[in-house]
Motif scaffolding. Structure first.
Motif, short mmCIF file in Angstrom:
data_model
loop_
_atom_site.label_atom_id
_atom_site.label_comp_id
_atom_site.label_asym_id
_atom_site.label_seq_id
_atom_site.Cartn_x
_atom_site.Cartn_y
_atom_site.Cartn_z
N VAL A 19 66.43 -60.49 15.54
CA VAL A 19 66.33 -61.41 14.40
C VAL A 19 65.26 -61.01 13.38
O VAL A 19 65.08 -61.71 12.37
CB VAL A 19 66.05 -62.85 14.88
N GLY A 20 64.52 -59.94 13.64
CA GLY A 20 63.50 -59.50 12.70
C GLY A 20 62.22 -60.30 12.72
O GLY A 20 61.40 -60.19 11.81
N HIS A 21 62.01 -61.12 13.76
CA HIS A 21 60.80 -61.94 13.82
C HIS A 21 59.62 -61.12 14.36
O HIS A 21 59.78 -60.31 15.27
CB HIS A 21 61.00 -63.15 14.73
N LEU A 22 58.45 -61.37 13.79
CA LEU A 22 57.22 -60.80 14.32
C LEU A 22 56.84 -61.61 15.55
O LEU A 22 56.48 -62.79 15.46
CB LEU A 22 56.12 -60.89 13.25
N VAL A 23 56.95 -61.00 16.72
CA VAL A 23 56.71 -61.71 17.98
C VAL A 23 55.23 -62.03 18.15
O VAL A 23 54.85 -63.15 18.52
CB VAL A 23 57.22 -60.88 19.17
N HIS A 24 54.38 -61.04 17.88
CA HIS A 24 52.94 -61.29 17.93
C HIS A 24 52.21 -60.26 17.09
O HIS A 24 52.75 -59.22 16.73
CB HIS A 24 52.40 -61.29 19.37
N PHE A 25 50.97 -60.60 16.77
CA PHE A 25 50.03 -59.69 16.11
C PHE A 25 48.68 -59.97 16.72
O PHE A 25 48.24 -61.12 16.78
CB PHE A 25 50.01 -59.92 14.60
N THR A 26 48.00 -58.95 17.24
CA THR A 26 46.70 -59.16 17.89
C THR A 26 45.64 -58.24 17.29
O THR A 26 45.92 -57.13 16.85
CB THR A 26 46.77 -58.93 19.41
N VAL A 27 44.42 -58.74 17.32
CA VAL A 27 43.25 -57.99 16.86
C VAL A 27 42.18 -58.08 17.94
O VAL A 27 41.75 -59.18 18.30
CB VAL A 27 42.69 -58.56 15.54
N ALA A 28 41.78 -56.95 18.49
CA ALA A 28 40.69 -56.92 19.46
C ALA A 28 39.38 -56.83 18.70
O ALA A 28 39.18 -55.92 17.90
CB ALA A 28 40.85 -55.74 20.41
N GLU A 29 38.49 -57.79 18.97
CA GLU A 29 37.23 -57.85 18.22
C GLU A 29 36.10 -58.25 19.16
O GLU A 29 36.07 -59.37 19.68
CB GLU A 29 37.35 -58.86 17.08
N GLU A 30 35.15 -57.34 19.38
CA GLU A 30 33.94 -57.62 20.15
C GLU A 30 34.24 -58.28 21.49
O GLU A 30 33.69 -59.33 21.84
CB GLU A 30 32.99 -58.50 19.32
#
Length: 371
Positions: A19-30
């Motif tokens: 379906v073209g959906h962004l399932v997740h987006f993650t940022v590792a920070e400290e």
């Protein structure tokens, strides 16, 4: 598997190709992993029940997706929010270096005769996902939007770039009380987001989420400078209480002159929602009318005021839509977000306490698009 995942340095994202959906987006920070986007509880529930008419974009509801058109699809046959949010995409390849990754996808269907291409880019050291959609060729006109959904189960604050007005449509999302309920007044229009009328009297501050209990509501915010001359970067920053982080949603104000807020907090009682879709704030940057495709390409209250609600399509022409999602932690003593500014290579959050937070940012990215 229809889900593809991509990683670069401290960043990752995944896309559901069905379906073209962004399932997740993650940022590792400290030592922390920030994961700002929402995924509906029924997507991974093999026993989920759906009404027969439930479109794929609801069945697979995740993270963010590109709408073309936005909302009611009533010009050419298709589901709500269009084929880009409801049908399969092909992965065309990935361009990766040590500090940059770009994944390219093409929609298997056409929209108003146009080929739709998706480009998702992350850069090492940048806490952002840079998104670009291209509509190549076609004919007529199309409304467009991004449909970012932020999980705010314990609530939070929303700060936005300067707006001219906030308004609800003529009718609530769920006018039948047997199926759902809203708390805001419909229709209503104000210039002060801190005092939006409630259905039962009184007002709500739209900068405080949620504005009520067990409700489903929808508000359109119009940029104070919809042509982008005074404020080229339109922005929304959701500061989440439980997660102690901030979700940044950035746009070119001239390309996407409105931001539609979808507040989904247990206000729908029928399947698959069944009162369990709670604490979700949709931040939907758009060039569209909330009433659907046909209204967006016809004279309407927005475009009659000079606020565009559709992109023109034509053979040999490419319409480009760019959009950015980011995340960072909430620093001790920062306070609420008061403003946002950009300089070459960075973006700065300004807080009510007088403090600032600067993040690396591709300042030139949002300047491109809409040809």
């Amino acid at each position: 598997m229809s889900v593809l995942e991509f990683k670069l340095s401290n960043l990752s994202f995944a896309i559901d190709l069905s379906v073209g959906h962004l399932v997740h987006f993650t940022v590792a920070e400290e030592g922390r992993v920030l994961s700002p986007l929402h995924r509906a509880p029924w997507v991974d529930d093999s026993g989920a029940v759906f009404e027969e008419t439930t479109p794929p974009n609801v069945r697979r509801l995740s993270g963010d997706f590109f709408c073309a058109p936005f909302g009611r699809n009533n010009v050419e046959p298709g589901p709500s929010h269009g084929w880009p949010a409801n049908s399969a995409w092909s992965h065309m390849g990935t361009d990766e270096t040590t500090d940059r990754l770009t994944a390219v996808f093409t929609l298997k269907r056409k929209v108003m005769g146009a080929t739709v291409e998706k480009r998702l880019t992350v850069r090492s050291g940048h806490p952002f996902l840079y998104q670009e959609h291209r509509l190549c060729g076609g004919e007529g006109a199309i409304s467009v939007a991004h449909h970012v959904m932020v999980q705010m189960g314990e609530g939070g604050r929303l700060a936005v770039s300067r707006k001219a007005l906030a308004c609800t449509p003529d009718e609530a999302l769920e006018p039948d009380s047997a199926r759902g309920r809203s708390v805001l007044a419909y229709p209503a229009e104000v210039t002060d987001m801190k005092s939006f009328p409630l259905a039962d009297g009184g007002t709500a501050d739209l900068g405080q989420f949620p504005p009520g209990e067990r409700h489903e509501d929808f508000v359109t915010l119009v940029e104070a400078s919809p042509d982008g001359t005074d404020l080229p970067v339109g922005w929304s920053v959701a500061s989440r209480n439980a997660e102690m982080d901030r979700v940044l949603v950035l746009k070119n104000a001239a390309q996407l002159p409105v931001t539609m807020l979808w507040m989904s907090n247990g206000g729908r009682d029928y399947a698959p929602w069944s009162g369990r879709h709670t604490g979700v704030l949709g931040i939907e940057d758009a060039c569209a009318s909330a009433a659907g495709h046909a209204d967006s390409i016809s004279p309407n209250p927005f475009n009659e005021k000079g606020i565009p609600t559709a992109y023109a399509l034509a053979e040999g022409r490419t319409a480009i839509v760019r959009h950015v999602i980011g995340a960072c932690s909430i620093g001790q003593g920062e306070g609420d977000v008061e403003d946002l500014s950009t300089t070459d290579g960075q973006i700065t959050l300004h807080f009510t306490t007088g403090r600032e937070r600067t993040l690396p940012f591709d300042t030139h990215f949002l300047a491109g698009g809409r040809t």
